[in-house]
Motif scaffolding. Structure first.
Motif, mmCIF file in Angstrom:
data_model
loop_
_atom_site.group_PDB
_atom_site.id
_atom_site.type_symbol
_atom_site.label_atom_id
_atom_site.label_comp_id
_atom_site.label_asym_id
_atom_site.label_seq_id
_atom_site.Cartn_x
_atom_site.Cartn_y
_atom_site.Cartn_z
ATOM 1 N N HIS A 52 0.737 -1.113 0.004
ATOM 2 C CA HIS A 52 -0.013 -0.040 -0.016
ATOM 3 C C HIS A 52 0.987 1.220 -0.284
ATOM 4 O O HIS A 52 0.522 2.028 -0.881
ATOM 5 C CB HIS A 52 -0.638 -0.295 0.995
ATOM 6 N N LYS A 53 2.045 1.694 1.134
ATOM 7 C CA LYS A 53 2.678 2.333 0.717
ATOM 8 C C LYS A 53 3.349 2.860 -0.567
ATOM 9 O O LYS A 53 3.276 3.763 -0.637
ATOM 10 C CB LYS A 53 4.038 2.232 1.442
ATOM 11 N N SER A 54 3.952 1.492 -0.761
ATOM 12 C CA SER A 54 4.543 1.993 -2.025
ATOM 13 C C SER A 54 3.975 2.634 -3.531
ATOM 14 O O SER A 54 4.405 3.288 -4.141
ATOM 15 C CB SER A 54 5.194 0.351 -2.881
ATOM 16 N N LEU A 55 2.844 1.956 -3.528
ATOM 17 C CA LEU A 55 1.667 2.616 -4.443
ATOM 18 C C LEU A 55 1.648 3.548 -4.264
ATOM 19 O O LEU A 55 1.203 4.857 -4.966
ATOM 20 C CB LEU A 55 0.381 1.776 -4.771
ATOM 21 N N MET A 56 1.186 4.312 -2.963
ATOM 22 C CA MET A 56 1.392 5.577 -2.455
ATOM 23 C C MET A 56 2.611 6.313 -2.504
ATOM 24 O O MET A 56 2.467 8.120 -3.174
ATOM 25 C CB MET A 56 1.024 5.496 -1.034
ATOM 26 N N SER A 57 3.730 5.651 -2.575
ATOM 27 C CA SER A 57 4.528 7.186 -2.801
ATOM 28 C C SER A 57 4.381 6.790 -4.418
ATOM 29 O O SER A 57 5.723 7.852 -4.364
ATOM 30 C CB SER A 57 5.856 6.208 -2.265
ATOM 31 N N LEU A 58 3.964 6.356 -5.329
ATOM 32 C CA LEU A 58 4.538 6.051 -6.970
ATOM 33 C C LEU A 58 3.836 7.736 -6.751
ATOM 34 O O LEU A 58 4.738 8.672 -7.803
ATOM 35 C CB LEU A 58 3.347 4.946 -7.286
ATOM 36 N N ALA A 59 2.506 7.820 -6.545
ATOM 37 C CA ALA A 59 2.541 9.686 -7.099
ATOM 38 C C ALA A 59 3.697 10.380 -6.830
ATOM 39 O O ALA A 59 3.444 11.553 -6.954
ATOM 40 C CB ALA A 59 1.283 9.657 -5.993
ATOM 41 N N ASN A 60 4.815 10.549 -5.722
ATOM 42 C CA ASN A 60 5.335 11.832 -5.345
ATOM 43 C C ASN A 60 6.485 10.822 -6.242
ATOM 44 O O ASN A 60 7.085 12.579 -6.153
ATOM 45 C CB ASN A 60 5.250 11.218 -3.842
ATOM 46 N N THR A 61 6.761 10.447 -7.086
ATOM 47 C CA THR A 61 8.030 9.987 -7.581
ATOM 48 C C THR A 61 8.131 10.126 -8.863
ATOM 49 O O THR A 61 8.864 10.347 -9.714
ATOM 50 C CB THR A 61 9.026 8.703 -7.397
ATOM 51 N N VAL A 62 6.720 10.208 -9.674
ATOM 52 C CA VAL A 62 6.472 10.075 -10.727
ATOM 53 C C VAL A 62 5.485 11.131 -11.281
ATOM 54 O O VAL A 62 4.436 11.307 -10.521
ATOM 55 C CB VAL A 62 5.864 8.537 -11.185
ATOM 56 N N THR A 63 5.866 11.478 -12.561
ATOM 57 C CA THR A 63 4.716 12.787 -12.915
ATOM 58 C C THR A 63 4.776 12.492 -14.428
ATOM 59 O O THR A 63 4.850 11.779 -14.927
ATOM 60 C CB THR A 63 5.345 14.606 -13.592
ATOM 61 N N SER A 64 3.449 12.666 -14.541
ATOM 62 C CA SER A 64 2.564 12.210 -15.313
ATOM 63 C C SER A 64 3.057 12.746 -16.698
ATOM 64 O O SER A 64 3.066 12.009 -17.422
ATOM 65 C CB SER A 64 1.062 13.550 -15.757
ATOM 66 N N GLU A 65 3.774 13.775 -17.022
ATOM 67 C CA GLU A 65 4.060 14.065 -18.040
ATOM 68 C C GLU A 65 5.104 13.180 -18.125
ATOM 69 O O GLU A 65 5.902 13.067 -19.923
ATOM 70 C CB GLU A 65 4.821 15.842 -17.734
ATOM 71 N N GLY A 66 6.197 13.268 -17.394
ATOM 72 C CA GLY A 66 7.634 12.016 -17.005
ATOM 73 C C GLY A 66 6.872 10.900 -17.946
ATOM 74 O O GLY A 66 7.335 10.852 -18.741
ATOM 75 N N LEU A 67 6.018 10.558 -17.234
ATOM 76 C CA LEU A 67 5.449 9.152 -18.018
ATOM 77 C C LEU A 67 4.960 8.812 -19.195
ATOM 78 O O LEU A 67 5.476 7.996 -20.435
ATOM 79 C CB LEU A 67 4.379 8.767 -17.019
ATOM 80 N N GLY A 68 4.621 10.088 -19.284
ATOM 81 C CA GLY A 68 3.505 10.735 -20.571
ATOM 82 C C GLY A 68 4.811 10.571 -21.841
ATOM 83 O O GLY A 68 4.507 10.007 -22.933
ATOM 84 N N ALA A 69 5.695 11.547 -21.788
ATOM 85 C CA ALA A 69 6.863 11.579 -22.542
ATOM 86 C C ALA A 69 7.840 9.903 -22.996
ATOM 87 O O ALA A 69 7.886 9.719 -23.678
ATOM 88 C CB ALA A 69 7.964 12.866 -21.816
ATOM 89 N N ILE A 70 8.026 9.263 -21.408
ATOM 90 C CA ILE A 70 9.255 8.230 -22.640
ATOM 91 C C ILE A 70 7.212 7.517 -22.331
ATOM 92 O O ILE A 70 7.745 6.599 -23.997
ATOM 93 C CB ILE A 70 9.088 7.420 -20.444
ATOM 94 N N ALA A 71 6.399 7.581 -22.886
ATOM 95 C CA ALA A 71 5.513 6.274 -23.693
ATOM 96 C C ALA A 71 5.635 6.234 -24.814
ATOM 97 O O ALA A 71 5.337 5.646 -25.954
ATOM 98 C CB ALA A 71 3.888 6.559 -22.855
#
Lengths: 275, 275
Positions: A121-140
């Motif tokens: 649960h904690k790992s999943l919650m912290s995902l929001a802190n380390t990943v940005t939508s833009e960063g993920l979008g650019a990589i995708a």
DNA sequence: TCGCAAATGGAATAAATGTTCCATATGGTC
DNA sequence: GACCATATGGAACATTTATTCCATTTGCGA
């Protein structure tokens, strides 16, 4: 006592299944409908009302009621109780806050599992802190545009890239999984314009880092996944995702990494679909 | 409208978790008790009544009621509904998966990631519902006692067993990973008294099932992991774990499976350590 | 110590859910 | 085609569960 059957009621899920298989085909049309639907959606019983089940099965509540009795239960409530206990039976010894593995084992494997779930649960919650939508979008986008994807990851990261490989295959996105098994294709097979996705967690795999660096030198786009910001990949990668996993007594699962890469793969699939 | 808070109600499990963490410590004693208990037993909400939750948390039903309102819900029913939908959501057809994805893609890959994280939370919660501490313990003991472990899993299950293989290696537990790559060792290499761990999700891999069945016939102990109770492995396996993964537009991550198998491996490691 | 605001738990009430009953429909048999 | 046994679905009834209310308690500041 029960009018439709003198059979005794099942006492666990397995027995319900047995009884179901035994009855399917021998029951009146509507009851058979109930049996067929129930067989396929056992997990709904615990959280649904009779009316819910009846509606989904396409029958009247009273019919579903009689179906429960045909199974040997006194009514829906009794049957539901059977499916609910399994939810409540597992009492994670979460309550007592435990710090190290040995005390965790005191509570049995259940407590251990509960700890890992909590870490998840904690790992999943912290995902929001380390990943940005833009960063993920650019990589995708970068990966979706590449004619061929190369996936690299050793040891703990191998499960992550092999899962990506499977999913990309299902989505018909061309991808090669580079495992160190038998030293199949090294970075030499990576061509300019293609993309590499390299996953490595601290302590970093030298092989993975070398592969990524060589691919970069050969003109490929390099994207990465790691658990810390100061991963060597950051120096030359075109994009780096961070998934921090909470640990239990030094052991880490892969919740954040897999969730992140699954989302990434699906995003790539959606982008390619659009082309 | 609601007297204790003007905050709007959480709309998914992630938000509930966030709100809980935000609130814990700031609430009056009894409400804090509710929050602490609920944080640890999220999975019970779907199948429990207010009185159940209140009793377990050690408070009066009316207090638990007020706790729900402090979270932003109108009452218990509204909160419960949130935890029940995950079970009742039916899976869309394969072909429509990417299509149903469109709405999620509107919000960019960030929204997609959030969806997968949410699904992950739910998967982890339902893990506590499908696994009993005893069942897990029995499997851990059976596997720890075996002189050699065989791991089998194809397609989606491959990441799961390859991760187990890696972790078991680190713990110095003898294990063989049987992949279908190059058809290395089939079930013929499994000896009596050894143990097999077979993972297969619906639609089941015939190869995995065959491997497990043959191993069983050769006198091995067979343990399994699946996503539904009526997996064919259930017919002959000595123990079966169920990990149900919530999906996003038809795509599933492996949160529950990996968390469960990680806990299993660590439990095995701890048992062997003791010997 | 007193007074006040907030919290608490039990009891009353409202809502929903489960269960049974019965009139009607259906399908098979003579 | 009429009869009978069985199945069916809607509506009535009973039970459980959610929710609110309020008298009492608790803890804090004056």
């Amino acid at each position: 006592m029960s009018p439709t059957t003198d059979q005794t009621a099942p006492t666990n899920v397995t027995e319900v299944l047995e009884r179901l298989d035994e009855l399917i085909g021998t029951l009146p049309k509507r009851l058979d409908q109930c049996a067929a639907f129930t067989r396929r959606h056992l997990h709904l019983i615990a959280v649904s009302t009779v009316s819910d089940m009846a509606r989904e099965a396409g029958v009247a509540p009273s019919v579903y009621m009689r179906f429960c009795q045909a199974l040997g239960f006194s009514g829906y409530s009794e049957m539901q109780a059977l499916f609910r206990v399994q939810y409540t039976a597992f009492r994670p010894a979460y309550d007592e806050r435990i710090a190290t593995l040995r005390p965790e084992m005191e509570g049995g494997p259940g407590a251990l599992l509960a700890e890992f779930a909590e870490a998840g649960h904690k790992s999943l919650m912290s995902l929001a802190n380390t990943v940005t939508s833009e960063g993920l979008g650019a990589i995708a986008q970068g990966m979706a545009a590449a004619p061929l994807l190369h996936l690299v990851g050793m040891r703990r990261a191998f499960a992550v890239v092999s899962n990506m490989s499977y999913m990309l295959g299902k989505l018909e996105v061309p991808a090669v999984l580079h495992s160190d098994t038998g030293r199949l294709g090294g970075p030499g097979v990576v061509g300019a314009g293609q993309a590499v996705f390299a996953a490595t967690f601290s302590p970093f795999s030298q092989e993975t880092l070398d592969f990524a660096r060589l691919a970069k030198e050969r003109g490929a786009l390099v994207y990465g996944l790691s658990d810390v910001e100061d991963c060597p990949l950051a120096e030359f990668a075109d994009g780096l995702l961070i998934a921090r996993e909470n640990e239990v007594a030094g052991f880490r699962s892969l919740n954040a990494s897999l969730t992140l890469t699954t989302a990434l793969v699906v995003a790539i699939g959606a982008l390619q679909e659009g082309n």
